[in-house]
Every structure is written in C-alpha cells, then in structure tokens.
Design a protein around this motif. Structure first.
Motif, PDB file in Angstrom:
ATOM      1  N   THR A  50       0.916  -1.158  -0.132  1.00  0.00           N
ATOM      2  CA  THR A  50      -0.053   0.144   0.051  1.00  0.00           C
ATOM      3  C   THR A  50       0.874   1.257   0.150  1.00  0.00           C
ATOM      4  O   THR A  50       1.948   1.330   0.783  1.00  0.00           O
ATOM      5  N   LEU A  51       0.319   2.282  -0.619  1.00  0.00           N
ATOM      6  CA  LEU A  51       1.162   3.690  -0.680  1.00  0.00           C
ATOM      7  C   LEU A  51       0.130   4.737  -0.504  1.00  0.00           C
ATOM      8  O   LEU A  51      -0.844   4.638  -0.996  1.00  0.00           O
ATOM      9  N   GLU A  52       0.374   5.438   0.579  1.00  0.00           N
ATOM     10  CA  GLU A  52      -0.266   6.665   1.026  1.00  0.00           C
ATOM     11  C   GLU A  52       0.296   8.032   0.573  1.00  0.00           C
ATOM     12  O   GLU A  52       1.516   8.297   1.029  1.00  0.00           O
ATOM     13  N   PHE A  53      -0.102   8.517  -0.519  1.00  0.00           N
ATOM     14  CA  PHE A  53       0.715   9.710  -0.931  1.00  0.00           C
ATOM     15  C   PHE A  53       0.157  10.925  -0.068  1.00  0.00           C
ATOM     16  O   PHE A  53      -0.815  11.207   0.293  1.00  0.00           O
ATOM     17  N   LEU A  77      -5.090  -3.826  -8.625  1.00  0.00           N
ATOM     18  CA  LEU A  77      -4.672  -2.470  -8.296  1.00  0.00           C
ATOM     19  C   LEU A  77      -5.899  -1.728  -7.907  1.00  0.00           C
ATOM     20  O   LEU A  77      -6.923  -1.757  -8.559  1.00  0.00           O
ATOM     21  N   GLU A  78      -5.837  -1.088  -6.471  1.00  0.00           N
ATOM     22  CA  GLU A  78      -6.995  -0.711  -6.060  1.00  0.00           C
ATOM     23  C   GLU A  78      -6.459   0.920  -5.811  1.00  0.00           C
ATOM     24  O   GLU A  78      -5.431   1.030  -5.256  1.00  0.00           O
ATOM     25  N   GLY A  79      -7.499   1.919  -5.470  1.00  0.00           N
ATOM     26  CA  GLY A  79      -7.206   3.089  -4.966  1.00  0.00           C
ATOM     27  C   GLY A  79      -8.220   3.806  -4.553  1.00  0.00           C
ATOM     28  O   GLY A  79      -9.175   3.461  -4.367  1.00  0.00           O
ATOM     29  N   SER A  80      -7.939   4.862  -3.785  1.00  0.00           N
ATOM     30  CA  SER A  80      -9.164   5.761  -3.146  1.00  0.00           C
ATOM     31  C   SER A  80      -8.719   7.125  -3.031  1.00  0.00           C
ATOM     32  O   SER A  80      -7.423   7.467  -3.049  1.00  0.00           O
ATOM     33  N   GLN A  81      -9.792   8.001  -2.775  1.00  0.00           N
ATOM     34  CA  GLN A  81      -9.386   9.488  -2.159  1.00  0.00           C
ATOM     35  C   GLN A  81      -9.673   9.570  -0.748  1.00  0.00           C
ATOM     36  O   GLN A  81     -11.101   9.258  -0.365  1.00  0.00           O
ATOM     37  N   GLY A  82      -8.938  10.164   0.157  1.00  0.00           N
ATOM     38  CA  GLY A  82      -9.346  10.854   1.597  1.00  0.00           C
ATOM     39  C   GLY A  82      -9.839   9.489   2.284  1.00  0.00           C
ATOM     40  O   GLY A  82      -9.181   8.470   2.213  1.00  0.00           O
ATOM     41  N   SER A  83     -10.834   9.307   2.810  1.00  0.00           N
ATOM     42  CA  SER A  83     -11.366   8.321   3.744  1.00  0.00           C
ATOM     43  C   SER A  83     -12.140   7.413   2.953  1.00  0.00           C
ATOM     44  O   SER A  83     -12.733   6.551   3.774  1.00  0.00           O
ATOM     45  N   GLN A  84     -12.273   7.315   1.798  1.00  0.00           N
ATOM     46  CA  GLN A  84     -13.445   6.541   0.878  1.00  0.00           C
ATOM     47  C   GLN A  84     -12.635   5.040   0.969  1.00  0.00           C
ATOM     48  O   GLN A  84     -11.479   5.093   1.311  1.00  0.00           O
ATOM     49  N   ALA A  85     -13.285   4.089   0.871  1.00  0.00           N
ATOM     50  CA  ALA A  85     -12.936   2.619   0.656  1.00  0.00           C
ATOM     51  C   ALA A  85     -12.142   2.663  -0.557  1.00  0.00           C
ATOM     52  O   ALA A  85     -12.352   3.368  -1.444  1.00  0.00           O
ATOM     53  N   VAL A 141      -6.355   5.632 -16.159  1.00  0.00           N
ATOM     54  CA  VAL A 141      -5.376   6.841 -15.624  1.00  0.00           C
ATOM     55  C   VAL A 141      -6.595   6.839 -14.361  1.00  0.00           C
ATOM     56  O   VAL A 141      -7.850   6.715 -14.597  1.00  0.00           O
ATOM     57  N   ALA A 142      -5.887   7.075 -13.129  1.00  0.00           N
ATOM     58  CA  ALA A 142      -7.051   7.224 -11.901  1.00  0.00           C
ATOM     59  C   ALA A 142      -6.443   8.365 -10.898  1.00  0.00           C
ATOM     60  O   ALA A 142      -4.939   8.396 -10.550  1.00  0.00           O
ATOM     61  N   GLU A 143      -7.406   9.123 -10.326  1.00  0.00           N
ATOM     62  CA  GLU A 143      -7.103  10.130  -9.260  1.00  0.00           C
ATOM     63  C   GLU A 143      -6.971   9.494  -8.066  1.00  0.00           C
ATOM     64  O   GLU A 143      -8.249   9.418  -7.610  1.00  0.00           O
ATOM     65  N   VAL A 144      -5.974   9.399  -7.195  1.00  0.00           N
ATOM     66  CA  VAL A 144      -5.681   8.747  -5.912  1.00  0.00           C
ATOM     67  C   VAL A 144      -5.012   9.435  -4.796  1.00  0.00           C
ATOM     68  O   VAL A 144      -4.288  10.125  -5.362  1.00  0.00           O
ATOM     69  N   ASP A 145      -5.019   9.153  -3.711  1.00  0.00           N
ATOM     70  CA  ASP A 145      -4.087   9.548  -2.792  1.00  0.00           C
ATOM     71  C   ASP A 145      -3.619   8.539  -1.925  1.00  0.00           C
ATOM     72  O   ASP A 145      -2.658   8.350  -1.251  1.00  0.00           O
ATOM     73  N   ARG A 146      -4.366   7.183  -2.124  1.00  0.00           N
ATOM     74  CA  ARG A 146      -3.812   5.622  -1.627  1.00  0.00           C
ATOM     75  C   ARG A 146      -4.193   4.714  -2.646  1.00  0.00           C
ATOM     76  O   ARG A 146      -5.158   4.678  -3.474  1.00  0.00           O
ATOM     77  N   LEU A 147      -3.004   4.127  -2.746  1.00  0.00           N
ATOM     78  CA  LEU A 147      -2.879   2.758  -3.781  1.00  0.00           C
ATOM     79  C   LEU A 147      -2.655   1.504  -2.936  1.00  0.00           C
ATOM     80  O   LEU A 147      -2.042   1.440  -2.145  1.00  0.00           O
ATOM     81  N   LYS A 148      -3.361   0.421  -3.487  1.00  0.00           N
ATOM     82  CA  LYS A 148      -2.962  -0.736  -2.997  1.00  0.00           C
ATOM     83  C   LYS A 148      -2.663  -1.585  -4.346  1.00  0.00           C
ATOM     84  O   LYS A 148      -3.392  -1.883  -5.083  1.00  0.00           O
ATOM     85  N   VAL A 149      -1.715  -2.437  -4.234  1.00  0.00           N
ATOM     86  CA  VAL A 149      -1.382  -3.514  -5.177  1.00  0.00           C
ATOM     87  C   VAL A 149      -1.166  -4.776  -4.444  1.00  0.00           C
ATOM     88  O   VAL A 149      -0.413  -4.961  -3.717  1.00  0.00           O
ATOM     89  N   THR A 150      -2.202  -5.693  -4.889  1.00  0.00           N
ATOM     90  CA  THR A 150      -2.339  -7.029  -4.412  1.00  0.00           C
ATOM     91  C   THR A 150      -1.728  -7.988  -5.233  1.00  0.00           C
ATOM     92  O   THR A 150      -2.175  -7.829  -6.504  1.00  0.00           O
ATOM     93  N   PHE A 151      -1.011  -9.067  -4.867  1.00  0.00           N
ATOM     94  CA  PHE A 151      -0.559 -10.035  -5.555  1.00  0.00           C
ATOM     95  C   PHE A 151      -1.026 -11.354  -5.165  1.00  0.00           C
ATOM     96  O   PHE A 151      -0.642 -11.716  -4.070  1.00  0.00           O
ATOM     97  N   GLU A 152      -1.777 -11.989  -6.155  1.00  0.00           N
ATOM     98  CA  GLU A 152      -2.235 -13.182  -5.775  1.00  0.00           C
ATOM     99  C   GLU A 152      -1.898 -14.338  -6.548  1.00  0.00           C
ATOM    100  O   GLU A 152      -1.078 -14.175  -7.655  1.00  0.00           O
TER     101      GLU A 152
END
Length: 173
Positions: A50-53, A77-85, A141-152
C-alpha cells in the motif's frame, strides 16, 4: 508531465517481509532503484503493497520487476481518495520472469500507439495476458491519494513474492 510519484513523504506498507528481516528484504528496497536489493515477502495466500501519498495524484503508469519464480499470476490495483474505501482500478496478469513489466496508458491505444502488437488486449477492468510484447499491460488513469497493489496466486509454492522495482508514474493533481 509524467514522473515517479513515490517520494520521501509517501507512506508505504507491505503484507510481510521474509523472516521479518526488514534490513535485507524490507519495503524500502521496492523504491531504491538498486539492482542488488529487493522486497521479499514471507509466505502466504496473497501479498500486497500500500502507498499513501501526501497529496492527490493522477496515476498513469505502473512498473514492476519481479524475480522469476517469485511473481504472481494475478494482481489487483485499487485506489481511493481521502477516507473513502478502496475501489478496484484494474486486474492485471504479470508474467513470471525477471523483466521490467510496464503498464501502457489507455491514451496510447486511442492515439494508435498501442493495440495488440504493443500492449495486448484490454477489456473492461481487466488486463489480459499479452502475446507480442509480454512485459506490458494496461492501467486506466486514476486520481487517488492511496493505492494498494495486491499480488495473488504466487508462482512460488509457498506464496512468496520478490520485487526488485515498483514505480508509480503520473503527476500531482
């Protein structure tokens, strides 16, 4: 202008570190651009980063370099803005090799710079395995401040993942 978005203020977390040896295999090695170092996860059914920018970013490209034999067959690849899920941005299907794997921005296809020969096929929210150039994949392209890259579905029998380079490219919003 596209550039690396991971900076000193970016907070990173990983699912695990092999034998809890953060000095040798820790998350800092994902971003150091050193060919001699890597993040090595411990065993498990899936691994993640996870990365929090520090501010809102526009992600347009992802670069990953695995150690062959220690990659994953499927990623998300998942992402969110602020406190969103977190919400899914895209599924991707890495190759099990040592090569740098680079995502192609969606606009390359719209400009005629991508397509089957350069980046493979894109379907709605999925990246399909590639044929001509096996080391590229699409991300929207996605606008986020948090990313999660999951490897399954790790290629290693014990579920370990080894990554030498992880770069998130784009621009600050």
């Amino acid at each position: 202008m596209t550039h690396s978005l991971v900076c000193a203020e970016t907070v990173s977390r990983v699912s695990s570190v092999l034998n809890r040896n953060t000095r040798q295999f820790g998350k800092k090695h994902l971003f150091d651009q050193n060919e001699e170092t890597c993040w090595n996860s411990d065993q498990g059914p899936s691994q993640w980063v996870t990365l929090e920018f520090p501010q809102l970013i526009r992600v347009s490209q992802l670069e990953i370099q695995f150690q062959g034999g220690f990659s994953s067959r499927r990623g998300c690849l998942e992402g969110s803005q602020g406190s969103q899920a977190l919400r899914k941005i895209v599924d991707f299907y890495p190759e099990d090799n040592n090569s740098l794997q680079i995502s192609c921005p969606r606009f390359w296809v719209e400009l005629g710079l991508g397509g089957v020969g350069a980046c493979g096929w894109e379907t709605r929210n999925h990246l399909l395995p590639l044929t001509a150039h096996a080391h590229t994949f699409f991300i929207p392209v996605a606008e986020v401040d948090r990313l999660k890259v999951t490897f399954e579905d790790a290629t290693d029998f014990f579920g370990r993942v080894v990554i030498y380079h992880l770069r998130v490219l784009g621009e600050k919003v």
